[in-house]
Enzyme design. Structure first.
Site, short mmCIF file in Angstrom:
data_model
loop_
_atom_site.label_atom_id
_atom_site.label_comp_id
_atom_site.label_asym_id
_atom_site.label_seq_id
_atom_site.Cartn_x
_atom_site.Cartn_y
_atom_site.Cartn_z
CG HIS A 146 -1.78 1.17 1.40
ND1 HIS A 146 -3.16 1.12 1.33
CD2 HIS A 146 -1.49 2.48 1.66
CE1 HIS A 146 -3.65 2.34 1.52
NE2 HIS A 146 -2.66 3.17 1.74
CG HIS A 202 0.51 6.26 -0.51
ND1 HIS A 202 -0.50 7.11 -0.90
CD2 HIS A 202 0.01 5.55 0.53
CE1 HIS A 202 -1.56 6.91 -0.13
NE2 HIS A 202 -1.29 5.97 0.74
ZN ZN Z 1 -2.52 5.17 2.13
#
Ligand code: ZN
Length: 158
Positions: A131, A135
């Site tokens: 995750h 980003h």
């Molecule tokens: Zn996040």
């Protein structure tokens, strides 16, 4: 230390690619401290620098496994298996969605002394690493959600 403002979905900085860190400076060291503080204050399990408006490849993670992780210039070398589960993000407040991720990853990163290390992670930690690395590439988990993005409050009522 100081809290930083968390950028939320729609903020263009969240869709930009981050640059690698070349050297650790007092400013970046302060940023790392602030990122941990901001993550804990917001009850997050991970935070990437672009979420506080800095386009550098820095990630902090604490999935409550007893360790704090700092990953500078992380690179996922290997991944294996898959897991499907609910995911949320401090930049997408109040929402959650189902995302499939590898169940195991091997990642190379630099620590606070800019020394390289290898981390093998599974389950929740593997999910958090994937995750947060997204980003750094300017990607939000919402683009990976299977089905609908849900309101967290709706989930709690189920
Ligand atoms: Zn996040």
């Amino acid at each position: 230390m100081a809290l930083r403002k968390v950028r939320t979905i729609g903020d263009e900085i969240l869709y930009k690619k981050c640059k690698p860190v070349k050297e650790m400076t007092p400013r970046l060291s302060q940023l790392v401290d602030d990122m941990f503080e901001t993550m804990y204050e917001n009850c997050g399990v991970g935070l990437a620098a672009p979420q506080v408006g800095i386009l550098k490849q820095i990630v902090v993670i604490d999935v409550e496994d007893g360790d704090q992780y700092l990953l500078i210039n992380p690179e996922i070398l290997e991944e294996d298996g898959s897991q499907t589960g609910q995911e949320g993000c401090l930049s997408v407040p109040g929402k959650s969605g189902q995302v499939t991720r590898p169940n195991w990853v091997k990642v190379k990163a630099l620590d606070e002394n800019m020394e390289e290390y290898i981390l093998e992670a599974e389950g929740m930690l593997a999910r958090a690493i994937c995750h947060e690395c997204d980003h750094l590439k300017g990607e939000l988990y919402v683009s990976r959600v299977e089905g609908e993005l849900q309101d967290v409050s709706d989930l709690e009522e189920d």
